[in-house]
Design a protein around this motif. Structure first.
Motif, short mmCIF file in Angstrom:
data_model
loop_
_atom_site.label_atom_id
_atom_site.label_comp_id
_atom_site.label_asym_id
_atom_site.label_seq_id
_atom_site.Cartn_x
_atom_site.Cartn_y
_atom_site.Cartn_z
N ALA A 50 42.69 -28.14 49.42
CA ALA A 50 42.83 -27.73 50.81
C ALA A 50 43.25 -26.28 50.87
CB ALA A 50 43.84 -28.62 51.52
N GLY A 51 43.22 -25.75 52.08
CA GLY A 51 43.76 -24.42 52.28
C GLY A 51 42.84 -23.29 51.92
N ILE A 52 41.58 -23.33 52.40
CA ILE A 52 40.65 -22.23 52.21
C ILE A 52 40.98 -21.15 53.25
CG2 ILE A 52 38.21 -21.56 52.32
CD1 ILE A 52 37.64 -24.57 51.61
N HIS A 53 41.09 -19.92 52.80
CA HIS A 53 41.45 -18.82 53.71
C HIS A 53 40.25 -17.89 53.91
CE1 HIS A 53 45.83 -19.57 53.95
NE2 HIS A 53 45.63 -20.16 52.78
N LEU A 54 39.93 -17.64 55.17
CA LEU A 54 38.77 -16.81 55.53
C LEU A 54 39.19 -15.74 56.53
CD1 LEU A 54 36.19 -19.68 56.25
CD2 LEU A 54 36.36 -18.34 54.13
N ASP A 55 38.41 -14.65 56.56
CA ASP A 55 38.60 -13.67 57.62
C ASP A 55 38.20 -14.26 58.97
OD1 ASP A 55 39.43 -11.71 55.83
OD2 ASP A 55 37.41 -10.89 55.57
N ALA A 56 37.12 -15.04 58.97
CA ALA A 56 36.62 -15.60 60.22
C ALA A 56 35.87 -16.90 59.97
CB ALA A 56 35.71 -14.61 60.94
N LEU A 57 35.94 -17.79 60.93
CA LEU A 57 35.15 -19.02 60.94
C LEU A 57 34.35 -19.03 62.23
CD1 LEU A 57 34.47 -21.85 59.77
CD2 LEU A 57 36.36 -22.74 61.16
N ILE A 58 33.04 -19.25 62.10
CA ILE A 58 32.15 -19.30 63.26
C ILE A 58 31.73 -20.75 63.49
CG2 ILE A 58 29.93 -18.53 64.22
CD1 ILE A 58 30.13 -16.10 62.34
N ILE A 59 31.77 -21.19 64.72
CA ILE A 59 31.28 -22.52 65.06
C ILE A 59 30.08 -22.36 65.97
CG2 ILE A 59 31.83 -24.72 66.16
CD1 ILE A 59 34.73 -24.26 65.44
N GLY A 60 28.95 -22.88 65.52
CA GLY A 60 27.72 -22.78 66.31
C GLY A 60 26.65 -22.00 65.57
N GLY A 61 25.53 -22.68 65.26
CA GLY A 61 24.48 -22.06 64.46
C GLY A 61 23.22 -21.70 65.22
N GLY A 62 23.38 -21.26 66.46
CA GLY A 62 22.25 -20.68 67.16
C GLY A 62 22.09 -19.22 66.78
N VAL A 63 21.26 -18.48 67.50
CA VAL A 63 21.02 -17.09 67.14
C VAL A 63 22.31 -16.26 67.22
CG1 VAL A 63 20.33 -16.39 69.48
CG2 VAL A 63 19.50 -15.10 67.50
N ALA A 64 23.20 -16.58 68.17
CA ALA A 64 24.43 -15.81 68.29
C ALA A 64 25.30 -15.97 67.05
CB ALA A 64 25.21 -16.25 69.54
N HIS A 123 41.85 -22.02 57.00
CA HIS A 123 42.70 -21.10 57.74
C HIS A 123 41.89 -19.82 57.96
CE1 HIS A 123 46.18 -23.70 56.98
NE2 HIS A 123 45.74 -23.78 55.73
N ALA A 124 41.72 -19.45 59.20
CA ALA A 124 40.92 -18.26 59.51
C ALA A 124 41.72 -17.31 60.39
CB ALA A 124 39.63 -18.66 60.23
N ASP A 125 41.63 -16.01 60.07
CA ASP A 125 42.29 -15.01 60.90
C ASP A 125 41.70 -14.99 62.31
OD1 ASP A 125 43.74 -14.37 58.66
OD2 ASP A 125 42.53 -12.60 58.16
N ARG A 126 40.39 -15.21 62.39
CA ARG A 126 39.70 -15.23 63.68
C ARG A 126 38.76 -16.44 63.72
NH1 ARG A 126 42.97 -11.93 64.35
NH2 ARG A 126 42.82 -9.83 65.29
N LEU A 127 38.67 -17.04 64.90
CA LEU A 127 37.74 -18.14 65.14
C LEU A 127 36.74 -17.66 66.19
CD1 LEU A 127 36.92 -21.18 64.83
CD2 LEU A 127 38.42 -21.63 66.79
N VAL A 128 35.45 -17.75 65.87
CA VAL A 128 34.40 -17.36 66.80
C VAL A 128 33.70 -18.62 67.30
CG1 VAL A 128 32.25 -16.07 67.11
CG2 VAL A 128 34.06 -15.15 65.63
N LEU A 129 33.79 -18.86 68.59
CA LEU A 129 33.11 -19.99 69.21
C LEU A 129 31.76 -19.50 69.74
CD1 LEU A 129 36.07 -21.62 71.19
CD2 LEU A 129 35.35 -22.01 68.81
N ALA A 130 30.69 -19.94 69.11
CA ALA A 130 29.34 -19.51 69.49
C ALA A 130 28.44 -20.73 69.64
CB ALA A 130 28.77 -18.55 68.44
N ALA A 131 28.98 -21.76 70.28
CA ALA A 131 28.30 -23.05 70.37
C ALA A 131 27.64 -23.29 71.72
CB ALA A 131 29.28 -24.18 70.05
N GLY A 132 27.36 -22.22 72.46
CA GLY A 132 26.69 -22.39 73.74
C GLY A 132 27.50 -23.26 74.69
N SER A 133 26.88 -24.30 75.24
CA SER A 133 27.59 -25.19 76.16
C SER A 133 28.70 -25.95 75.45
CB SER A 133 26.62 -26.17 76.81
OG SER A 133 25.97 -26.97 75.82
N GLY A 134 28.62 -26.07 74.12
CA GLY A 134 29.67 -26.74 73.36
C GLY A 134 30.98 -25.98 73.34
#
Length: 388
Positions: free
Chosen positions: A3-17, A194-205
Motif C-alpha cells: 500500500a501507499g503509492i505516492h503520486l504527483d497527481a491522480l486523474i479520474i476519467g478516461g475521456g479526451v480531457a 496518495h496524490a498531491d493533486r486529484l484531477v476529476l475529469a469524469a464528465g457527468s461523473g
C-alpha cells in the motif's frame, strides 16, 4: 500489493480531457496515473463527432466571441500533435466543408475569414452530393478525427499509467492534510494511492465524485442532446450547414465494424431532439437533410438516435461555457473541457495548478487491467431501434 503509492497527481476519467492531461503531465515529468471505471471515452468523447473546431461556426455573424477566441488556435495545436506524437490517430478528414441552405452572404464570409487563423478556401469543384448546393462552398481547416482511435493511441503511449477499477463503487476518495487518498479495488487487489493533486475529469461523473469528497455536487450543468446516425448509400462528407449566419446542421462520416459508412448528424436537430421522441427526432433529421442535401435520397437511409448529454461547468444563466472549466478546491481540481477540441487548453490550465514534478514515475503493475476504448454508439443495437 504494497500500500501507499505516492503520486504527483491522480486523474479520474478516461475521456479526451483526462487522457490528454495524463499525456501532457507525464511529458512534463510528473508521476501521474489515470483510473477509469468504464471504457475509455464512454459517454461524451466517444459520442462526439471528432471535429477540431477552429471557432468559425461561432463567428459567422462577424463578431469575435469568447468561444471563438478560445478555440481559434486549437486546429493548429492539434495538427502539431497529429503530425508528430499522435500521428497514428485515424482521421475522418483533414478539413471540413461549409455550405448554406441559402448561400453564404458577405457577413457569413467575413465571419468565416475572421473566425479562423487560416483563411477558408472556396471549393470550385465540390463533391457530387453538394453539386446543387448554393455557392459559395468553403473548405475550412478543421480536421476531423476518430475519437476511438485518438483514445487508443493515447492509451498505448501511456500504458504504464492506466488502471481500470471494478466499477465506480470500487473507488473511495478522501482528503488528507497532504493531498488526497484514493482506495481502489482492482481484480482482487487493494491499492492505496496518495496524490498531491486529484484531477476529476469524469464528465457527468464528477458530480458523484465531488459529493464523495464533501464538495459542492452542483457545480456543473447538463445540456441535453440527441444525436442522429444514418447508414446506407452515403458519400464521405464532413462539414457544417449554415442557416443565415448560424450553424444549423453538422455531418461527419465514420465506418462501423462491418465496414459500412455511417453519418453522425448534430447541430439543430440534436438540440431539438432532446425534447422529442427518437422517431420524431429522426423525422426532423430527414426533413433537415432534404433541405441541406436535395440530391440525397433520404428515404433509403436507415436512421437511429442516441442521447448525448453534455456535462459542462455551470454558468450563471445556463449558457454554454466558451472556455474549459477548472474548479480548484484545495488539492482537488475538477475539470470539464466544454468541447473535445479544447482538451489541450484544459490540460494547460490544469498543469498550471500543479507544483513542479517531485516524484519518480511509478508504473501501474502490468498484471492489473487497463481500460480499453469504448465502442461508438452506432455499434449499439438500441441506437437503431427507434420504437418509442
Amino acid at each position: 500489493m504494497a500500500a501507499g503509492i505516492h503520486l504527483d497527481a491522480l486523474i479520474i476519467g478516461g475521456g479526451v480531457a483526462g487522457m490528454w492531461t495524463l499525456d501532457q503531465l507525464r511529458q512534463m515529468g510528473h508521476s501521474v496515473w489515470l483510473v477509469d471505471a468504464h471504457a475509455l471515452g464512454a459517454g461524451q468523447t466517444i459520442q462526439s463527432q471528432g471535429i477540431i473546431h477552429g471557432g468559425l461556426k461561432y463567428a459567422l455573424g462577424g463578431k469575435a466571441t469568447a468561444a471563438s477566441n478560445a478555440i481559434a488556435d486549437m486546429p493548429a495545436r492539434w495538427r502539431d500533435a497529429l503530425d508528430t506524437r499522435l500521428s497514428a490517430v485515424a482521421m475522418r478528414s483533414d478539413t471540413c466543408l461549409l455550405w448554406s441552405t441559402g448561400g453564404l452572404g458577405r457577413l457569413g464570409l467575413a465571419g468565416a475569414r475572421m473566425g479562423l487563423r487560416a483563411t477558408p478556401r472556396v471549393v470550385e469543384d465540390p463533391p457530387a452530393i453538394l453539386k446543387g448546393a448554393p455557392r459559395p462552398i468553403l473548405e475550412v481547416p478543421e480536421p476531423v478525427l476518430e475519437p476511438a482511435s485518438l483514445l487508443s493511441v493515447l492509451a498505448t503511449l501511456n500504458h504504464e499509467a492506466l488502471l481500470a477499477c471494478n466499477g465506480p463503487e470500487a473507488l473511495t476518495l478522501s482528503s488528507t492534510p497532504d493531498g488526497v487518498e484514493a482506495r481502489i479495488e482492482c481484480n482482487g487487489e487493494s491499492l492505496v494511492i496518495h496524490a498531491d493533486r486529484l484531477v476529476l475529469a469524469a464528465g457527468s461523473g464528477n458530480e458523484l465524485l465531488r459529493a464523495q469528497l464533501g464538495l459542492d455536487a452542483h457545480a456543473m450543468q447538463i445540456r441535453p442532446l440527441r444525436m442522429v446516425v444514418a447508414r446506407g448509400d452515403l458519400p464521405q462528407l464532413n462539414g457544417h450547414v449554415i442557416k443565415g449566419t448560424s450553424p444549423w446542421l453538422t455531418i461527419t462520416t465514420t465506418q462501423d465494424m462491418q465496414g459500412r459508412r455511417v453519418w453522425q448528424i448534430g447541430g439543430d436537430v440534436a438540440e431539438q431532439g432532446a425534447t422529442l421522441t427518437p422517431s420524431e427526432t429522426i423525422e426532423l433529421a430527414r426533413a433537415h437533410l432534404r433541405r441541406a442535401l436535395p440530391g440525397l435520397d433520404v428515404d433509403q437511409l436507415e436512421m437511429g438516435t442516441y442521447a448525448a448529454p453534455r456535462a459542462e461547468g455551470k454558468t450563471p444563466k445556463g449558457a454554454r461555457p466558451g472556455t474549459p472549466t477548472v474548479l480548484e478546491d484545495g488539492p482537488v481540481l475538477t475539470a470539464w473541457p466544454t468541447k473535445l477540441a479544447l482538451a489541450p487548453l484544459l490540460a494547460d490550465t490544469l498543469a498550471k495548478h500543479l507544483p513542479s514534478a517531485r516524484r519518480e514515475g511509478h508504473p501501474v503493475p502490468e498484471k492489473l487491467p487497463r481500460p480499453a476504448p469504448a465502442k461508438g454508439p452506432w455499434e449499439m443495437p438500441d441506437t437503431w431501434n427507434t420504437d418509442d
